[in-house]
Write an enzyme that holds these catalytic residues in place. Structure first.
Site, short mmCIF file in Angstrom:
data_model
loop_
_atom_site.label_atom_id
_atom_site.label_comp_id
_atom_site.label_asym_id
_atom_site.label_seq_id
_atom_site.Cartn_x
_atom_site.Cartn_y
_atom_site.Cartn_z
N GLU A 260 -7.33 -2.10 7.59
CA GLU A 260 -8.44 -2.63 6.81
C GLU A 260 -8.52 -4.16 6.85
O GLU A 260 -9.54 -4.74 6.46
CB GLU A 260 -8.32 -2.16 5.35
N GLU B 268 0.84 -1.20 0.00
CA GLU B 268 0.00 0.00 0.00
C GLU B 268 0.87 1.25 0.00
O GLU B 268 1.89 1.30 0.71
CB GLU B 268 -0.85 -0.02 1.29
N HIS C 193 2.50 4.55 1.00
CA HIS C 193 2.75 5.16 2.31
C HIS C 193 3.44 6.50 2.13
O HIS C 193 4.52 6.74 2.70
CB HIS C 193 3.55 4.22 3.21
N GLU D 255 3.63 5.76 12.15
CA GLU D 255 4.24 4.76 11.26
C GLU D 255 5.66 5.17 10.87
O GLU D 255 6.56 4.34 10.75
CB GLU D 255 3.39 4.56 10.00
N ASP E 110 3.44 -1.65 6.05
CA ASP E 110 2.55 -2.34 6.99
C ASP E 110 3.04 -3.77 7.27
O ASP E 110 2.94 -4.27 8.39
CB ASP E 110 1.12 -2.39 6.44
N HIS F 40 -2.14 -3.59 9.14
CA HIS F 40 -2.95 -2.79 8.20
C HIS F 40 -4.39 -2.81 8.71
O HIS F 40 -4.99 -3.89 8.86
CB HIS F 40 -2.81 -3.46 6.83
N HIS G 176 -1.78 7.75 8.88
CA HIS G 176 -1.35 6.86 7.80
C HIS G 176 -0.11 7.49 7.21
O HIS G 176 -0.16 8.62 6.72
CB HIS G 176 -2.43 6.68 6.73
ZN ZN Z 1 0.50 1.67 7.17
MN MN Z 2 -2.27 0.25 5.85
#
Ligand code: ZN
Ligand code: MN
Length: 256
Positions: A114, A26, A28, A171, A37, A112, A166
């Site tokens: 989701e 994903e 970032h 992170e 992630d 992650h 995010h």
């Molecule tokens: Zn992430």
């Molecule tokens: Mn994520």
């Protein structure tokens, strides 16, 4: 997976917990790699497994659909989504296979957000498939054990909140502590503030996610905060897992 099969069999026979890190591929932001992630989930799983005497399975490196309000959305190049049904099926198969070989404690460690509902669904279906009464599965995201107060302490300049975390301060700090060579600090910048609607529009309209990809300004992230967070997350995850395994009726520490 350094283990041979007899070594794996012996560990499992000895009631060793098995950890499955589940990440994502994903976007970032401008400064973090696509596998952020996954990397965070794997590195935390290794530490937790060390403390619990557990085994870490190879991670799932793809994750559930990136949503605009939590992961920036799937219109950024490089974000590769699994359909929810695919992730459910993967988790279901892994649960069944691990249980078949005698695993009775399986910990899905999420990197992650989701992934959460689909991993829970796959775990429940896998449990139903094998019908082993003492198979215990925990589904934990590392952020579940971090409280807002912790972040206010770690980031005295302010923490914009979990909704905007995010590729932002948390992170980025974790990555600075885990793999500083993979963070492009010089590319961090302010993000164009946007106010996403409190509901989902599909496909994600341009303009509801900052063009940079981070949902909040990552500057203010630092390696020291990252190390402190890792220590805190490690302790809390281990405590939560021990508590859930000894006292299944008790609740795991919830994020606020
Ligand atoms: Zn992430
Ligand atoms: Mn994520």
């Amino acid at each position: 997976v350094d283990l041979t099969w007899p070594e794996y069999a012996a560990r499992v026979a000895d009631s060793c917990p098995v950890l499955l890190p589940i990440g994502a591929l994903e976007q970032h932001g401008q400064h973090l790699p696509l596998d952020t992630d996954t990397m965070i989930a794997v590195r935390l799983a290794e530490r937790v497994a060390g403390d619990l005497g557990g085994i870490v399975l190879p991670p799932l490196v793809y994750g559930a659909r990136s949503l605009a309000r939590s992961g920036g959305g799937d219109h950024f190049p490089g974000t590769v989504n699994l359909d929810g049904s695919t992730l459910i099926a993967l988790v279901r198969d892994i649960v069944r296979e691990q249980a078949r070989h005698g695993v009775r404690t399986l910990i899905a460690l999420l990197g992650h957000g989701e992934n959460d509902p689909f991993v829970i669904e796959g775990a429940v279906l896998g449990q139903r498939d094998v019908a082993v009464a003492d198979l215990r599965i925990l589904v934990l995201g590392w952020w579940h054990v971090v409280k807002s107060e912790d972040l206010e302490d770690l980031f005295p300049d302010g923490f914009p909140g979990w909704d905007l975390e995010h590729a932002a301060r948390v992170e980025t700090s974790l990555m600075l502590a885990l793999a500083p060579e993979r963070v492009h600090c010089e590319r961090m910048s302010a993000v164009d503030p946007v106010t996403p609607p409190p509901y989902s529009v599909l496909p994600t309209p341009q303009g509801t996610v900052p063009v940079q990809g981070s949902l909040a300004d990552p500057r203010g992230a630092n390696e020291e905060a990252g190390h402190a967070l890792i220590a805190l997350i490690r302790t809390r995850l281990v405590d939560a897992i021990r508590q859930a395994l000894t006292d299944p009726g008790s609740e795991i520490v919830a994020s606020t």
